[in-house]
Scaffold this motif. Structure first.
Motif, PDB file in Angstrom:
ATOM      1  N   GLN A 185      52.094  55.433  41.057  1.00  0.00           N
ATOM      2  CA  GLN A 185      50.887  56.235  40.858  1.00  0.00           C
ATOM      3  C   GLN A 185      49.893  55.513  39.943  1.00  0.00           C
ATOM      4  O   GLN A 185      48.681  55.559  40.157  1.00  0.00           O
ATOM      5  N   GLY A 186      50.417  54.842  38.917  1.00  0.00           N
ATOM      6  CA  GLY A 186      49.545  54.088  38.027  1.00  0.00           C
ATOM      7  C   GLY A 186      48.837  52.958  38.744  1.00  0.00           C
ATOM      8  O   GLY A 186      47.633  52.733  38.563  1.00  0.00           O
ATOM      9  N   LEU A 187      49.554  52.233  39.594  1.00  0.00           N
ATOM     10  CA  LEU A 187      48.937  51.147  40.368  1.00  0.00           C
ATOM     11  C   LEU A 187      47.921  51.689  41.364  1.00  0.00           C
ATOM     12  O   LEU A 187      46.870  51.073  41.590  1.00  0.00           O
ATOM     13  N   LEU A 188      48.239  52.838  41.958  1.00  0.00           N
ATOM     14  CA  LEU A 188      47.299  53.448  42.897  1.00  0.00           C
ATOM     15  C   LEU A 188      45.989  53.770  42.199  1.00  0.00           C
ATOM     16  O   LEU A 188      44.897  53.537  42.757  1.00  0.00           O
ATOM     17  N   TYR A 189      46.078  54.264  40.972  1.00  0.00           N
ATOM     18  CA  TYR A 189      44.861  54.553  40.210  1.00  0.00           C
ATOM     19  C   TYR A 189      44.065  53.274  39.967  1.00  0.00           C
ATOM     20  O   TYR A 189      42.842  53.233  40.153  1.00  0.00           O
ATOM     21  N   LEU A 190      44.749  52.222  39.547  1.00  0.00           N
ATOM     22  CA  LEU A 190      44.067  50.956  39.255  1.00  0.00           C
ATOM     23  C   LEU A 190      43.387  50.385  40.498  1.00  0.00           C
ATOM     24  O   LEU A 190      42.274  49.866  40.435  1.00  0.00           O
ATOM     25  N   HIS A 191      44.085  50.470  41.633  1.00  0.00           N
ATOM     26  CA  HIS A 191      43.586  49.838  42.857  1.00  0.00           C
ATOM     27  C   HIS A 191      42.524  50.654  43.583  1.00  0.00           C
ATOM     28  O   HIS A 191      41.643  50.090  44.246  1.00  0.00           O
ATOM     29  N   HIS A 192      42.592  51.975  43.472  1.00  0.00           N
ATOM     30  CA  HIS A 192      41.739  52.800  44.333  1.00  0.00           C
ATOM     31  C   HIS A 192      40.860  53.814  43.593  1.00  0.00           C
ATOM     32  O   HIS A 192      39.792  54.158  44.091  1.00  0.00           O
ATOM     33  N   TYR A 193      41.288  54.316  42.451  1.00  0.00           N
ATOM     34  CA  TYR A 193      40.565  55.427  41.832  1.00  0.00           C
ATOM     35  C   TYR A 193      39.879  55.070  40.512  1.00  0.00           C
ATOM     36  O   TYR A 193      39.128  55.878  39.983  1.00  0.00           O
ATOM     37  N   SER A 194      40.128  53.894  40.001  1.00  0.00           N
ATOM     38  CA  SER A 194      39.424  53.449  38.805  1.00  0.00           C
ATOM     39  C   SER A 194      37.971  53.133  39.168  1.00  0.00           C
ATOM     40  O   SER A 194      37.660  52.803  40.317  1.00  0.00           O
ATOM     41  N   ARG A 195      37.069  53.250  38.171  1.00  0.00           N
ATOM     42  CA  ARG A 195      35.652  52.974  38.433  1.00  0.00           C
ATOM     43  C   ARG A 195      35.473  51.561  38.962  1.00  0.00           C
ATOM     44  O   ARG A 195      34.680  51.322  39.857  1.00  0.00           O
ATOM     45  N   LEU A 196      36.223  50.618  38.409  1.00  0.00           N
ATOM     46  CA  LEU A 196      36.279  49.254  38.928  1.00  0.00           C
ATOM     47  C   LEU A 196      37.716  48.975  39.347  1.00  0.00           C
ATOM     48  O   LEU A 196      38.657  49.367  38.658  1.00  0.00           O
ATOM     49  N   ARG A 197      37.888  48.325  40.489  1.00  0.00           N
ATOM     50  CA  ARG A 197      39.237  48.016  40.957  1.00  0.00           C
ATOM     51  C   ARG A 197      39.882  47.029  39.980  1.00  0.00           C
ATOM     52  O   ARG A 197      39.290  46.014  39.619  1.00  0.00           O
ATOM     53  N   VAL A 198      41.112  47.322  39.560  1.00  0.00           N
ATOM     54  CA  VAL A 198      41.814  46.501  38.578  1.00  0.00           C
ATOM     55  C   VAL A 198      43.055  45.881  39.217  1.00  0.00           C
ATOM     56  O   VAL A 198      43.889  46.593  39.782  1.00  0.00           O
ATOM     57  N   ILE A 199      43.158  44.556  39.137  1.00  0.00           N
ATOM     58  CA  ILE A 199      44.363  43.846  39.559  1.00  0.00           C
ATOM     59  C   ILE A 199      45.119  43.462  38.292  1.00  0.00           C
ATOM     60  O   ILE A 199      44.610  42.710  37.456  1.00  0.00           O
ATOM     61  N   HIS A 200      46.319  43.990  38.136  1.00  0.00           N
ATOM     62  CA  HIS A 200      47.045  43.793  36.881  1.00  0.00           C
ATOM     63  C   HIS A 200      47.493  42.344  36.719  1.00  0.00           C
ATOM     64  O   HIS A 200      47.380  41.765  35.654  1.00  0.00           O
TER      65      HIS A 200
END
Length: 395
Positions: A185-200
């Motif tokens: 769920q945390g990765l889904l937020y980073l990849h799709h729902y964050s204001r900017l897409r975040v690649i960890h």
């Protein structure tokens, strides 16, 4: 008589001149001293007041926001170095929680008794989110220091439980499933729902922190990259990360995307199910953990991958589903891997029919005969300087 009066007048003038020459500088010095003393006392009081800013921090509040027109904009609080020094007891060794590649982490205490994690970035560091992510309370940039104040995680990281024989038994099947779903769920937020897409770019067991209720939080965004707009992929000449978790396109060509994080998640799933490290798993056939899982899957013996401590606890149909999804995540071609949205759907919906995975990348790792790892290179923190010395068969 007039002569005597003249002498007396001259004497008084001389006396007055001397007194003025002595007293005026003395009064001036006294005045400056009193003023400096007042300023010093004010500065001390101000220092004490400032030193309380982090101690009075309300950790129930997220990052502050400010109104900008019709929208709200994030506003990261800045704290004084004095306040952070006070909260950590001058960065006491007793408060040191650990140290990563970007600097040491200390435990700090607030006035209300709550604890926070204070990351003191090294001078070479360039490190600059919601549910399932460690909350960032604020930062400090003062006197050459770069410090981040995070939510404190009393149960440390997932690897402390998975790879410690004395603690792995504390992670039951249901807890492991809950942790993996939380990370997804945390990765889904980073990849799709964050204001900017975040690649960890450095997802691994040691970067999954656990709170007091064993809820997982993704941490350490030191080498994360932000994508804006429709940007989906990028490349870099400086490959950093952790050996065993890096996707083949990133490790060998410097290409990274959301599918790079998906690969790392697949490795994390297999490690969580087996309580074994991918980078340290070798048998007589020089198999990695990925290759071992692949062989067991093909032989219809996937359940043998599971940590023996879970034998009376696990659901075998769900175990097979998790291994299937993990193998889909670690396929060699990024295009063949699912997105995190698809991963969550496959993990949580038993009605979803799962495709058969292809052989994972790095199933076998062969160290070239004419190469050796540097003496100061640890396998778990191996960068491109070490990777270039290994010939890896991605089959």
């Amino acid at each position: 008589m007039f002569f005597n009066l003249g002498k007396k007048k001259l004497l008084w003038i001389t006396i007055i001149a001397v007194l003025m020459a002595v007293l005026l500088p003395a009064f001036y010095i006294f005045y400056r001293w009193r003023r400096k003393l007042r300023e010093s006392r004010f500065a001390e009081r101000r220092k004490v007041e400032i030193s309380q800013d982090i101690l009075l921090l309300d950790t129930n509040m997220s990052i502050a926001t400010r109104e900008t027109g019709n929208s709200k904009e994030s506003c990261l609080p800045f704290f004084s170095l004095a306040s952070i020094t006070a909260a950590t007891d001058n960065f006491s060794g007793e408060n040191k929680l650990g140290e990563g590649g970007f600097g040491p982490v200390y435990k700090g205490k607030l006035n209300n008794g709550e604890e926070v994690a204070v990351k003191r970035l090294s001078s070479q560091s360039g490190q600059g989110l919601e549910e399932n992510l460690v909350r960032l309370f604020g930062c400090c940039i003062e006197h050459g220091e770069k410090i981040l104040i995070y939510e404190y995680m009393p149960n440390k990281s997932l690897d402390c439980f998975l790879f410690d024989p004395t603690k792995t038994g504390l992670l039951g099947w249901e807890m492991r499933v809950r942790i993996l779903e939380g990370v997804a769920q945390g990765l889904l937020y980073l990849h799709h729902y964050s204001r900017l897409r975040v690649i960890h770019r450095d997802l691994k067991a040691s970067n999954i922190l656990l709170d007091s209720n064993m809820n997982p939080k993704i941490s350490d965004f030191g080498i994360a990259r932000l994508f804006g707009g429709d940007e989906l992929q990028s490349n870099t000449k400086r490959i950093v990360g952790t050996y065993g978790y890096m996707s083949p396109e990133y490790a060998l060509r410097g290409l990274f995307s959301i599918k790079s994080d998906v690969f790392s998640f697949g490795v994390l799933v297999l490690e969580t199910l087996s309580s074994k490290k991918n980078a340290h798993f070798y048998n007589t056939d020089s198999l990695t953990l990925l290759g071992h899982a692949w062989n067991l899957w093909n032989d219809g013996r996937a359940w043998e991958l599971m940590d023996s401590i879970l034998q009376n606890d696990a659901s075998y149909p769900m175990l097979n589903r998790y291994i299937n999804v993990a193998l889909l995540c670690v396929q060699e071609n990024a295009a063949d891997r699912p997105t995190m949205l698809e991963v969550i759907s496959m993990l949580t919906n038993e009605n979803v029919i799962l495709p058969s995975p292809l052989q994972p990348a790095f199933s076998h790792v062969r160290i070239a005969e004419n190469s050796s790892l540097p003496a100061n290179c640890e396998v778990e923190a191996c960068t491109v300087n070490c990777l270039t010395l290994s010939a890896m068969d991605a089959r």
